[in-house]
Design an enzyme around this catalytic site. Structure first.
Site, mmCIF file in Angstrom:
data_model
loop_
_atom_site.group_PDB
_atom_site.id
_atom_site.type_symbol
_atom_site.label_atom_id
_atom_site.label_comp_id
_atom_site.label_asym_id
_atom_site.label_seq_id
_atom_site.Cartn_x
_atom_site.Cartn_y
_atom_site.Cartn_z
ATOM 1 C CG ASN A 211 -0.222 -0.044 2.506
ATOM 2 O OD1 ASN A 211 0.417 0.935 2.869
ATOM 3 N ND2 ASN A 211 -0.289 -1.157 3.214
ATOM 4 N N PRO A 306 -2.163 -11.783 10.484
ATOM 5 C CG PRO A 306 -0.081 -12.005 11.525
ATOM 6 C CD PRO A 306 -0.800 -12.250 10.219
ATOM 7 C CG ASP A 307 -5.478 -6.632 14.020
ATOM 8 O OD1 ASP A 307 -4.646 -5.896 14.607
ATOM 9 O OD2 ASP A 307 -6.547 -6.208 13.550
ATOM 10 C CB ILE A 308 0.514 -6.229 14.638
ATOM 11 C CG1 ILE A 308 1.080 -7.132 13.539
ATOM 12 C CG2 ILE A 308 1.594 -5.856 15.658
ATOM 13 C CD1 ILE A 308 1.981 -6.432 12.552
ATOM 14 C CE LYS A 340 -10.706 0.296 11.705
ATOM 15 N NZ LYS A 340 -10.187 1.033 10.553
ATOM 16 C CE LYS A 344 -7.922 -3.121 14.165
ATOM 17 N NZ LYS A 344 -6.908 -3.511 13.230
HETATM 18 N N1 CTP Z 1 -3.284 -3.142 12.266
HETATM 19 C C1 CTP Z 1 -2.398 -4.123 12.682
HETATM 20 N N2 CTP Z 1 -2.341 -5.315 12.028
HETATM 21 C C2 CTP Z 1 -3.170 -5.560 11.000
HETATM 22 C C3 CTP Z 1 -4.077 -4.558 10.556
HETATM 23 C C4 CTP Z 1 -4.113 -3.358 11.220
HETATM 24 O O1 CTP Z 1 -1.635 -3.896 13.634
HETATM 25 N N3 CTP Z 1 -3.103 -6.738 10.376
HETATM 26 C C5 CTP Z 1 -3.368 -1.875 13.021
HETATM 27 C C6 CTP Z 1 -2.860 -0.673 12.297
HETATM 28 O O2 CTP Z 1 -1.487 -0.459 12.547
HETATM 29 C C7 CTP Z 1 -3.720 0.425 12.911
HETATM 30 C C8 CTP Z 1 -5.035 -0.254 13.194
HETATM 31 O O3 CTP Z 1 -4.717 -1.647 13.262
HETATM 32 O O4 CTP Z 1 -3.196 0.853 14.134
HETATM 33 C C9 CTP Z 1 -6.149 -0.004 12.227
HETATM 34 O O5 CTP Z 1 -5.850 -0.400 10.950
HETATM 35 P P1 CTP Z 1 -6.867 -0.112 9.717
HETATM 36 O O6 CTP Z 1 -6.237 -0.637 8.490
HETATM 37 O O7 CTP Z 1 -7.275 1.301 9.706
HETATM 38 O O8 CTP Z 1 -8.100 -0.933 10.126
HETATM 39 P P2 CTP Z 1 -8.466 -2.428 9.880
HETATM 40 O O9 CTP Z 1 -8.344 -3.105 11.189
HETATM 41 O O10 CTP Z 1 -7.627 -2.978 8.783
HETATM 42 O O11 CTP Z 1 -9.968 -2.364 9.464
HETATM 43 P P3 CTP Z 1 -10.639 -1.924 8.067
HETATM 44 O O12 CTP Z 1 -9.631 -2.274 6.983
HETATM 45 O O13 CTP Z 1 -11.840 -2.738 8.044
HETATM 46 O O14 CTP Z 1 -10.895 -0.452 8.161
#
Ligand code: CTP
Length: 412
Positions: A211, A306-308, A340, A344
């Protein structure tokens, strides 16, 4: 109020309308016990008089490189070295260019080239001059050499235009000076973790999913936390940015690598997830480059990364005391960010509008809303550096001073 007791500031005043604000700055520094000695450029003298500067600083004002009196009383080398910090305010586009090039054609620039002391600049100029690639490149060069900066702010300009270019207010410059001297090193003894930049998810050896994140906001946050004294680890995806000074930077590519590096950096007191992590990756990245061979486009099977942020928020005993996430939204910014925050499990979300036309992605400015369980705090539009400084200050206030490091100061 003697946070600057015994500190000596060499104040270089160049030619901008904001020069009058330096009178207030001198007053504030002196109130806090600091000493100020002024160097006034020829252009600066068009905006503020040596007499007012001398009266407020209670010292001689230096302006002429070739003056026998100036040089015999205080040579330019001594002038530049007998200070703990050199402050350039206002810093015009011209003086920034000269500093970047190492030119020395008057007393101010000669002192700046000769000094071995840290330098803080407060840029002030017309918004187009500020936006110009030359000015931005000069500032980037200076920052890479360790020059500190404060501002500029957004607002009405003396030339009738509106935008970024107004010099930071005396109060803000004062805060930057105090911060430098460790009068405010409130994060000494604390550990911080910051993620920044995009992640790249391999499709095959040459292609990836990524991105447009520049990493500027995350890198600025890591630097701001380090400046407040935190031992800071920055885990960064691929960006074109230099590693911030004083920060332990780990470079990674994929979301899984980023997560592993973050987990290895625990425990920490605060984690700020500013990275634009790719939500998906190819389930089976090819080991060889995919060939067209006249075939239809391949079906890419994607799986979730994974969502960090969520993992750090749910790290049990290893959970940082404060976990901060970002929400990049293009509509219903606050509503989506609040959802969010809950999803989260983090403590704060900085919501920013990244819709077309805001210039947030890849740009230098940001408009954010800090959202926590207690409500929403909307910040004015400001540079990413200023967002970082404000966030770091807020984090410091929330965490308070580390119990076992009360006497530890970054610089004093
Ligand atoms: N983030 C993360 N790991 C991921 C995705 C997101 O740590 N795999 C963290 C980003 O660093 C940020 C927050 O989550 O602090 C929000 O990320 P964002 O892309 O805005 O939201 P998403 O959780 O991806 O939700 P969506 O795409 O549905 O808006």
């Amino acid at each position: 109020m003697s946070s600057l007791a015994g500190k000596r500031i060499l104040l270089v005043i160049s030619g901008g309308i904001a020069a009058y604000k330096t009178l207030e700055l001198i007053r504030r520094v002196r109130e806090r016990g600091g000493a100020v000695r002024c160097v006034l450029t020829k252009a600066g003298a068009q905006f503020v008089t040596p007499l007012s500067l001398a009266a407020l600083s209670e010292d001689k004002v230096y302006s002429d490189l070739f003056s026998l009196t100036d040089e015999s009383e205080m040579g330019h080398i001594r002038l530049s070295r007998e200070a703990d910090l050199v402050v350039v305010a206002p810093a015009t586009a011209d003086i920034l260019a000269k500093m970047a090039q190492g030119r020395a054609d008057d007393l101010a620039t000669t002192a700046l080239l000769a000094t071995d002391k840290p330098v803080l600049v407060a840029p002030a100029m017309n918004l187009r001059m500020w936006d110009h690639a030359a000015t931005q490149a000069n500032l980037a060069t200076l920052k890479a050499r360790g020059v500190l900066s404060v501002g500029p702010n957004e607002g009405d300009m003396a030339c009738g235009e509106y935008g970024f270019g107004r010099m930071a207010e005396p109060e803000e410059i004062l805060r930057a000076i105090e911060e430098f001297f460790g009068a405010a090193a409130p994060l000494a003894g604390r550990r911080a973790l910051v993620t920044s930049g995009p992640t790249y998810e391999a499709i095959d050896p040459v292609r990836f999913i990524g991105n447009r994140s520049s990493g500027r906001q995350g890198h600025a946050i890591a630097l701001a936390l380090a400046r407040l004294g935190a031992r800071t680890t920055l885990v960064s995806g691929p960006t074109g940015l230099a590693d911030p000074a004083g920060v332990d930077t780990l470079r990674v590519e994929s979301a899984r690598d980023m997560l592993a590096a973050c987990e290895a950096a625990l425990p920490c007191d605060v984690a700020v997830c500013a990275a634009a992590v790719s939500d998906w990756r190819a389930k089976k990245p090819r080991t060889q480059k995919m060939k067209k061979n006249g075939k239809a486009p391949p079906d890419l099977e994607l799986i979730a990364n994974p969502d960090i942020l969520a993992k750090l928020s749910a790290a049990g005993n290893a959970r940082p005391q404060l976990v901060v996430g970002f929400a990049a939204e293009t509509e219903k910014v606050i509503e989506h960010a609040q959802a969010k925050l809950a999803k989260k499990g983090c403590d704060w979300i900085l919501a920013n509008d990244v819709s077309e036309g805001t210039g947030t992605f890849g740009g230098d400015v940001n408009t954010v809303h800090l959202i926590d369980a207690g409500g929403v705090d909307s910040w004015p539009r400001m540079t990413k550096d200023d967002v970082a400084a404000k966030l770091a200050t807020r984090i410091a206030k929330t965490l308070g001073r580390a119990p076992d490091t009360k006497s530890e100061n970054r610089k004093s």
